[in-house]
Design a protein around this motif. Structure first.
Motif, PDB file in Angstrom:
ATOM      1  N   PRO A   6     -14.107  18.645   2.256  1.00  0.00           N
ATOM      2  CA  PRO A   6     -12.779  19.038   1.792  1.00  0.00           C
ATOM      3  C   PRO A   6     -12.543  18.545   0.369  1.00  0.00           C
ATOM      4  CG  PRO A   6     -12.620  17.283   3.422  1.00  0.00           C
ATOM      5  CD  PRO A   6     -14.069  17.688   3.344  1.00  0.00           C
ATOM      6  N   SER A   7     -11.692  19.253  -0.356  1.00  0.00           N
ATOM      7  CA  SER A   7     -11.353  18.844  -1.714  1.00  0.00           C
ATOM      8  C   SER A   7      -9.842  18.714  -1.835  1.00  0.00           C
ATOM      9  CB  SER A   7     -11.900  19.834  -2.729  1.00  0.00           C
ATOM     10  OG  SER A   7     -11.412  21.126  -2.459  1.00  0.00           O
ATOM     11  N   VAL A   8      -9.429  17.680  -2.559  1.00  0.00           N
ATOM     12  CA  VAL A   8      -8.007  17.370  -2.709  1.00  0.00           C
ATOM     13  C   VAL A   8      -7.696  17.223  -4.192  1.00  0.00           C
ATOM     14  CG1 VAL A   8      -6.160  15.732  -2.158  1.00  0.00           C
ATOM     15  CG2 VAL A   8      -7.971  16.178  -0.478  1.00  0.00           C
ATOM     16  N   LEU A   9      -6.590  17.825  -4.614  1.00  0.00           N
ATOM     17  CA  LEU A   9      -6.099  17.704  -5.983  1.00  0.00           C
ATOM     18  C   LEU A   9      -4.739  17.021  -5.948  1.00  0.00           C
ATOM     19  CD1 LEU A   9      -6.010  18.423  -9.054  1.00  0.00           C
ATOM     20  CD2 LEU A   9      -5.041  20.642  -8.366  1.00  0.00           C
ATOM     21  N   PHE A  10      -4.617  15.914  -6.678  1.00  0.00           N
ATOM     22  CA  PHE A  10      -3.345  15.201  -6.810  1.00  0.00           C
ATOM     23  C   PHE A  10      -2.737  15.569  -8.154  1.00  0.00           C
ATOM     24  CE2 PHE A  10      -5.939  12.489  -4.054  1.00  0.00           C
ATOM     25  CZ  PHE A  10      -5.095  12.369  -2.961  1.00  0.00           C
ATOM     26  N   VAL A  11      -1.461  15.976  -8.129  1.00  0.00           N
ATOM     27  CA  VAL A  11      -0.802  16.430  -9.351  1.00  0.00           C
ATOM     28  C   VAL A  11       0.522  15.697  -9.538  1.00  0.00           C
ATOM     29  CG1 VAL A  11       0.146  18.413 -10.584  1.00  0.00           C
ATOM     30  CG2 VAL A  11      -1.772  18.742  -9.011  1.00  0.00           C
ATOM     31  N   CYS A  12       0.710  15.123 -10.716  1.00  0.00           N
ATOM     32  CA  CYS A  12       2.029  14.659 -11.133  1.00  0.00           C
ATOM     33  C   CYS A  12       2.194  15.058 -12.591  1.00  0.00           C
ATOM     34  CB  CYS A  12       2.235  13.163 -10.894  1.00  0.00           C
ATOM     35  SG  CYS A  12       1.198  12.051 -11.851  1.00  0.00           S
ATOM     36  N   SER A  19      -0.620  10.016  -9.337  1.00  0.00           N
ATOM     37  CA  SER A  19      -1.776  10.855  -9.000  1.00  0.00           C
ATOM     38  C   SER A  19      -3.084  10.107  -9.230  1.00  0.00           C
ATOM     39  CB  SER A  19      -1.752  12.162  -9.800  1.00  0.00           C
ATOM     40  OG  SER A  19      -1.698  11.907 -11.193  1.00  0.00           O
ATOM     41  N   GLN A  20      -3.128   9.234 -10.227  1.00  0.00           N
ATOM     42  CA  GLN A  20      -4.341   8.460 -10.484  1.00  0.00           C
ATOM     43  C   GLN A  20      -4.550   7.405  -9.397  1.00  0.00           C
ATOM     44  OE1 GLN A  20      -6.710   8.991 -12.609  1.00  0.00           O
ATOM     45  NE2 GLN A  20      -5.818  10.317 -14.162  1.00  0.00           N
ATOM     46  N   MET A  84       3.440  15.278  -6.788  1.00  0.00           N
ATOM     47  CA  MET A  84       4.225  14.036  -6.776  1.00  0.00           C
ATOM     48  C   MET A  84       5.218  14.094  -7.925  1.00  0.00           C
ATOM     49  SD  MET A  84       0.962  11.540  -6.483  1.00  0.00           S
ATOM     50  CE  MET A  84      -0.092  11.565  -5.050  1.00  0.00           C
ATOM     51  N   GLY A  85       6.411  14.541  -7.642  1.00  0.00           N
ATOM     52  CA  GLY A  85       7.440  14.527  -8.669  1.00  0.00           C
ATOM     53  C   GLY A  85       7.295  15.588  -9.732  1.00  0.00           C
TER      54      GLY A  85
END
Length: 135
Positions: A6-12, A19-20, A84-85
């Motif tokens: 699976p691949s996940v992208l965190f965005v802020c 996100s980091q 995230m926000g």
């Protein structure tokens, strides 16, 4: 059963704090079982030093990471997109699993204020990992 992980992208917005930290935790806890990306709609010049310090307390070094701009390609290559926000600054892509994590913004705060944000992110990452890999 498929061999693709699976691949996940965190965005802020700034890709400098939340996100980091989330990406750092997921890389640390999942190892090579999950592909991890992070990006921001308006990336900062550098990672938030308080986020770096808070993560170092957990034995996770994110100091070498650089804020990256959010691209269509990063979203398209990800199975799960966690914002995230972002508010309206992050576009929506049909067909992706989205989650919006409401977390306080660590920008401009000291490490004492960042610790509770870090700890909440850790708990959410652990739950996400169980969801992604625990079936």
């Amino acid at each position: 059963m498929t061999d693709t992980k699976p691949s996940v992208l965190f965005v802020c917005v700034h890709n400098a704090g939340r996100s980091q930290m989330a990406a750092g935790y997921l890389r640390h806890l999942a190892g090579d079982r999950v592909e991890v990306r992070s990006a921001g709609s308006m990336p900062a010049d550098q990672i938030n030093p308080a986020a770096v310090a808070a993560m170092l307390e957990e034995g996770i070094d994110i100091a070498a990471e650089q804020p990256k701009v959010l691209t269509d390609e990063a979203v398209e290559a990800s199975d799960v997109v966690i914002t995230m926000g972002c508010g309206d600054t992050c576009r929506f892509y049909p067909g992706k699993r989205y989650e919006d994590w409401v977390l306080e913004d660590p920008a401009g705060q000291g490490v004492d204020a960042v610790r509770p944000i870090r700890d909440e992110i850790k708990a959410r990452i652990e739950a996400l990992l169980t969801d992604l890999l625990g079936q």
